[in-house]
Design a protein around this motif. Structure first.
Motif, PDB file in Angstrom:
ATOM      1  N   UNK A  30     -17.525  80.604 142.395  1.00  0.00           N
ATOM      2  CA  UNK A  30     -18.800  81.188 142.000  1.00  0.00           C
ATOM      3  C   UNK A  30     -19.267  82.093 143.131  1.00  0.00           C
ATOM      4  N   UNK A  31     -20.085  83.088 142.856  1.00  0.00           N
ATOM      5  CA  UNK A  31     -20.572  83.365 141.505  1.00  0.00           C
ATOM      6  C   UNK A  31     -19.511  84.045 140.639  1.00  0.00           C
ATOM      7  N   UNK A  32     -19.648  83.831 139.361  1.00  0.00           N
ATOM      8  CA  UNK A  32     -18.909  84.621 138.366  1.00  0.00           C
ATOM      9  C   UNK A  32     -19.970  85.473 137.701  1.00  0.00           C
ATOM     10  N   UNK A  33     -19.857  86.770 137.858  1.00  0.00           N
ATOM     11  CA  UNK A  33     -20.875  87.684 137.350  1.00  0.00           C
ATOM     12  C   UNK A  33     -20.325  88.428 136.138  1.00  0.00           C
ATOM     13  N   UNK A  34     -21.026  88.292 135.026  1.00  0.00           N
ATOM     14  CA  UNK A  34     -20.633  88.982 133.795  1.00  0.00           C
ATOM     15  C   UNK A  34     -21.645  90.070 133.483  1.00  0.00           C
ATOM     16  N   UNK A  35     -21.144  91.272 133.291  1.00  0.00           N
ATOM     17  CA  UNK A  35     -21.979  92.368 132.799  1.00  0.00           C
ATOM     18  C   UNK A  35     -21.513  92.593 131.367  1.00  0.00           C
ATOM     19  N   UNK A  36     -22.377  92.253 130.438  1.00  0.00           N
ATOM     20  CA  UNK A  36     -21.945  92.197 129.056  1.00  0.00           C
ATOM     21  C   UNK A  36     -20.924  91.079 128.964  1.00  0.00           C
ATOM     22  N   UNK A  37     -19.808  91.328 128.324  1.00  0.00           N
ATOM     23  CA  UNK A  37     -18.804  90.275 128.170  1.00  0.00           C
ATOM     24  C   UNK A  37     -17.687  90.398 129.198  1.00  0.00           C
ATOM     25  N   UNK A  38     -17.870  91.302 130.154  1.00  0.00           N
ATOM     26  CA  UNK A  38     -16.828  91.550 131.154  1.00  0.00           C
ATOM     27  C   UNK A  38     -17.212  90.915 132.483  1.00  0.00           C
ATOM     28  N   UNK A  39     -16.300  90.135 133.048  1.00  0.00           N
ATOM     29  CA  UNK A  39     -16.544  89.572 134.373  1.00  0.00           C
ATOM     30  C   UNK A  39     -16.208  90.634 135.414  1.00  0.00           C
ATOM     31  N   UNK A  40     -17.179  90.912 136.283  1.00  0.00           N
ATOM     32  CA  UNK A  40     -16.925  91.903 137.332  1.00  0.00           C
ATOM     33  C   UNK A  40     -16.580  91.232 138.652  1.00  0.00           C
ATOM     34  N   UNK A  41     -16.521  89.900 138.665  1.00  0.00           N
ATOM     35  CA  UNK A  41     -16.105  89.193 139.870  1.00  0.00           C
ATOM     36  C   UNK A  41     -17.221  88.396 140.495  1.00  0.00           C
ATOM     37  N   UNK A  42     -17.250  88.401 141.835  1.00  0.00           N
ATOM     38  CA  UNK A  42     -18.195  87.589 142.579  1.00  0.00           C
ATOM     39  C   UNK A  42     -19.184  88.418 143.375  1.00  0.00           C
ATOM     40  N   UNK A  43     -19.751  87.797 144.405  1.00  0.00           N
ATOM     41  CA  UNK A  43     -20.807  88.421 145.191  1.00  0.00           C
ATOM     42  C   UNK A  43     -20.404  89.710 145.872  1.00  0.00           C
ATOM     43  N   UNK A  44     -19.248  89.695 146.537  1.00  0.00           N
ATOM     44  CA  UNK A  44     -18.832  90.908 147.247  1.00  0.00           C
ATOM     45  C   UNK A  44     -18.470  92.021 146.270  1.00  0.00           C
ATOM     46  N   UNK A  45     -17.994  91.651 145.078  1.00  0.00           N
ATOM     47  CA  UNK A  45     -17.676  92.656 144.048  1.00  0.00           C
ATOM     48  C   UNK A  45     -18.954  93.346 143.566  1.00  0.00           C
ATOM     49  N   UNK A  46     -20.004  92.554 143.347  1.00  0.00           N
ATOM     50  CA  UNK A  46     -21.292  93.108 142.914  1.00  0.00           C
ATOM     51  C   UNK A  46     -21.837  94.048 143.991  1.00  0.00           C
ATOM     52  N   UNK A  47     -21.763  93.607 145.252  1.00  0.00           N
ATOM     53  CA  UNK A  47     -22.258  94.423 146.367  1.00  0.00           C
ATOM     54  C   UNK A  47     -21.486  95.739 146.466  1.00  0.00           C
ATOM     55  N   UNK A  48     -20.170  95.685 146.281  1.00  0.00           N
ATOM     56  CA  UNK A  48     -19.332  96.892 146.363  1.00  0.00           C
ATOM     57  C   UNK A  48     -19.661  97.857 145.228  1.00  0.00           C
ATOM     58  N   UNK A  49     -19.848  97.333 144.004  1.00  0.00           N
ATOM     59  CA  UNK A  49     -20.184  98.184 142.857  1.00  0.00           C
ATOM     60  C   UNK A  49     -21.554  98.835 143.052  1.00  0.00           C
ATOM     61  N   UNK A  50     -22.470  98.086 143.669  1.00  0.00           N
ATOM     62  CA  UNK A  50     -23.799  98.623 143.950  1.00  0.00           C
ATOM     63  C   UNK A  50     -23.688  99.750 144.975  1.00  0.00           C
ATOM     64  N   UNK A  51     -22.922  99.492 146.020  1.00  0.00           N
ATOM     65  CA  UNK A  51     -22.784 100.450 147.123  1.00  0.00           C
ATOM     66  C   UNK A  51     -22.149 101.768 146.660  1.00  0.00           C
ATOM     67  N   UNK A  52     -21.151 101.683 145.771  1.00  0.00           N
ATOM     68  CA  UNK A  52     -20.497 102.923 145.340  1.00  0.00           C
ATOM     69  C   UNK A  52     -21.173 103.556 144.115  1.00  0.00           C
TER      70      UNK A  52
END
Length: 106
Positions: A70-92
């Motif tokens: 965890x975390x498992x983060x889903x945007x809609x029905x797609x899992x985008x990964x965990x905390x560092x993945x969310x931070x990276x997507x935000x940053x870019x």
């Protein structure tokens, strides 16, 4: 039962974060997402730490996302990964577009 619970939470128009409150990556994911203005009911954080089916839930995450963590983060029905993945997507700059795509933002 864990599978049905997870499936019932994941919807096409919302963001769901399965987390444990003591996990630093979970805190990171929540902090990043808190910068965005979500429509009411379109961001849900679900604490799995006290659940009797937590183990089977994490096994199911492994099955559908490739990781039990965890975390498992889903945007809609797609899992985008965990905390560092969310931070990276935000940053870019990609995270906002993904959130807009599912209509979750005000």
């Amino acid at each position: 039962m864990a599978q049905q619970f997870v499936k019932a939470q994941i919807k096409g128009d919302k963001v769901v974060v399965f987390l444990k409150p003591t996990c630093s990556y979970c805190v990171l994911a929540k902090d990043v997402l808190s910068k965005y203005k979500f429509k009411p009911g379109h961001l849900e954080c679900i604490d799995i730490s006290g659940r009797s089916d937590m183990g089977s839930m994490q096994d199911y995450f492994l099955e559908i996302t490739g990781a039990r963590t965890v975390p498992r983060v889903f945007i809609g029905e797609k899992c985008i990964g965990g905390g560092s993945d969310v931070a990276a997507l935000d940053k870019n700059g990609q995270l906002q577009g993904m959130l807009e795509h599912i209509g979750a933002l005000q």
